[in-house]
Design an enzyme around this catalytic site. Structure first.
Site, PDB file in Angstrom:
ATOM      1  N   ALA A  15      -9.428  -1.676  -7.643  1.00 53.05           N
ATOM      2  CA  ALA A  15      -9.603  -1.918  -9.080  1.00 53.05           C
ATOM      3  C   ALA A  15      -9.453  -0.629  -9.877  1.00 53.05           C
ATOM      4  O   ALA A  15      -8.828  -0.618 -10.942  1.00 53.05           O
ATOM      5  CB  ALA A  15     -10.978  -2.540  -9.333  1.00 53.05           C
ATOM      6  N   GLY A  43     -12.452  -2.814   0.054  1.00 48.79           N
ATOM      7  CA  GLY A  43     -11.580  -1.956  -0.738  1.00 48.79           C
ATOM      8  C   GLY A  43     -11.378  -2.422  -2.163  1.00 48.79           C
ATOM      9  O   GLY A  43     -10.494  -1.923  -2.867  1.00 48.79           O
ATOM     10  N   HIS A  77     -13.364  -9.721  -6.892  1.00 50.37           N
ATOM     11  CA  HIS A  77     -13.595  -9.276  -5.511  1.00 50.37           C
ATOM     12  C   HIS A  77     -12.670 -10.044  -4.555  1.00 50.37           C
ATOM     13  O   HIS A  77     -13.121 -10.756  -3.659  1.00 50.37           O
ATOM     14  CB  HIS A  77     -15.071  -9.501  -5.139  1.00 50.37           C
ATOM     15  CG  HIS A  77     -15.539  -8.671  -3.983  1.00 50.37           C
ATOM     16  ND1 HIS A  77     -15.944  -7.363  -4.120  1.00 50.37           N
ATOM     17  CD2 HIS A  77     -15.681  -8.973  -2.667  1.00 50.37           C
ATOM     18  CE1 HIS A  77     -16.320  -6.894  -2.943  1.00 50.37           C
ATOM     19  NE2 HIS A  77     -16.152  -7.842  -2.051  1.00 50.37           N
ATOM     20  N   GLY A 116     -13.267  -2.102  -4.980  1.00 56.74           N
ATOM     21  CA  GLY A 116     -13.539  -1.130  -6.016  1.00 56.74           C
ATOM     22  C   GLY A 116     -12.452  -0.078  -6.122  1.00 56.74           C
ATOM     23  O   GLY A 116     -12.002   0.268  -7.224  1.00 56.74           O
ATOM     24  N   ARG A 117     -12.023   0.431  -4.978  1.00 64.26           N
ATOM     25  CA  ARG A 117     -10.968   1.448  -4.974  1.00 64.26           C
ATOM     26  C   ARG A 117      -9.668   0.874  -5.513  1.00 64.26           C
ATOM     27  O   ARG A 117      -8.947   1.528  -6.269  1.00 64.26           O
ATOM     28  CB  ARG A 117     -10.789   1.992  -3.554  1.00 64.26           C
ATOM     29  CG  ARG A 117     -11.945   2.867  -3.091  1.00 64.26           C
ATOM     30  CD  ARG A 117     -11.892   3.171  -1.607  1.00 64.26           C
ATOM     31  NE  ARG A 117     -12.160   1.966  -0.818  1.00 64.26           N
ATOM     32  CZ  ARG A 117     -12.130   1.939   0.508  1.00 64.26           C
ATOM     33  NH1 ARG A 117     -11.812   3.027   1.195  1.00 64.26           N
ATOM     34  NH2 ARG A 117     -12.404   0.819   1.160  1.00 64.26           N
TER      35      ARG A 117
END
Length: 207
Positions: free
Chosen positions: A149, A144, A139, A146-147
């Site tokens: 990753a 942003g 993290h 997750g997007r």
């Protein structure tokens, strides 16, 4: 790899509050007032970067998977919108690792990538899932994650002759979606080094 801390998923809300204001700290586009407007400009920016990397096989020249590129990918995605895009966060969150070790943890992805470029077939998908999870677990950015990753994992897949994963974005944002629940469960399983559920999702939603 030791995953000793709980993970976040990088998932937003269901969109029910799209017309409400949001924290605009670091926002470059001052005309944006609501979450809906923010979602629209972020989607357009990320789509442009997605097309750059995924319309054809990305070379190692444009996607070297080194430390600078990992940060730069996030900056490409959101740098026109947020001043902190591509910059390692300096604040503690209730998810992710301590800011002091973010650089080292991203360095692990870069080092592992350098060793795994010769993988083929199912190993590529497994590595993409592992990188995907580790990026979410670290993290590294204010938002942003997750997007970033998921796009990073897709670049790895395409670069190694595997189809990209077409994540159902609306389902991932919808708090009532069983797919979102399944995704969160898969990320949490990967915290315990069980990558099977996340690999299964990558395969299910591949092109």
């Amino acid at each position: 790899m030791n995953m000793g801390r709980g993970t976040g998923t990088g998932l937003g809300s269901s969109g029910k509050d799209d017309d409400t204001p949001f924290d605009g700290s670091g926002l470059k586009l001052k005309t944006i007032k609501t979450r809906r407007e923010l979602n629209e400009v972020e989607f357009a920016s990320i789509l442009h970067v997605t097309e750059k990397y995924l319309l054809s096989k990305p070379s190692r020249k444009i996607a070297p998977f080194n430390f600078d590129w990992l940060l730069g990918l996030h900056r490409e995605m959101l740098g026109s919108i947020w001043s902190w895009a591509g910059e390692i966060r300096s604040t503690e969150k209730n998810i992710g690792v301590n800011p002091n070790i973010i650089a080292a943890e991203l360095g692990v992805i870069a080092m592992e990538a350098d060793k795994r470029h010769n993988e083929t077939g199912a190993l590529v998908i497994a590595t993409a899932a592992e990188f995907h999870h580790r990026a979410v677990w670290v993290h590294p950015f204010e938002d942003g994650n997750g997007r970033w990753a998921r796009l990073m994992a897709n670049v790895w897949l395409m670069q190694h002759d595997q189809p990209a994963t077409l994540w159902p974005a609306n389902d991932l944002r919808n708090t009532e979606s069983p797919i979102r629940d399944e995704y969160i469960a898969a990320i949490k399983a990967a915290d315990s080094l069980n990558y099977g559920p996340l690999i299964d999702l990558h395969q299910r939603f591949s092109e």
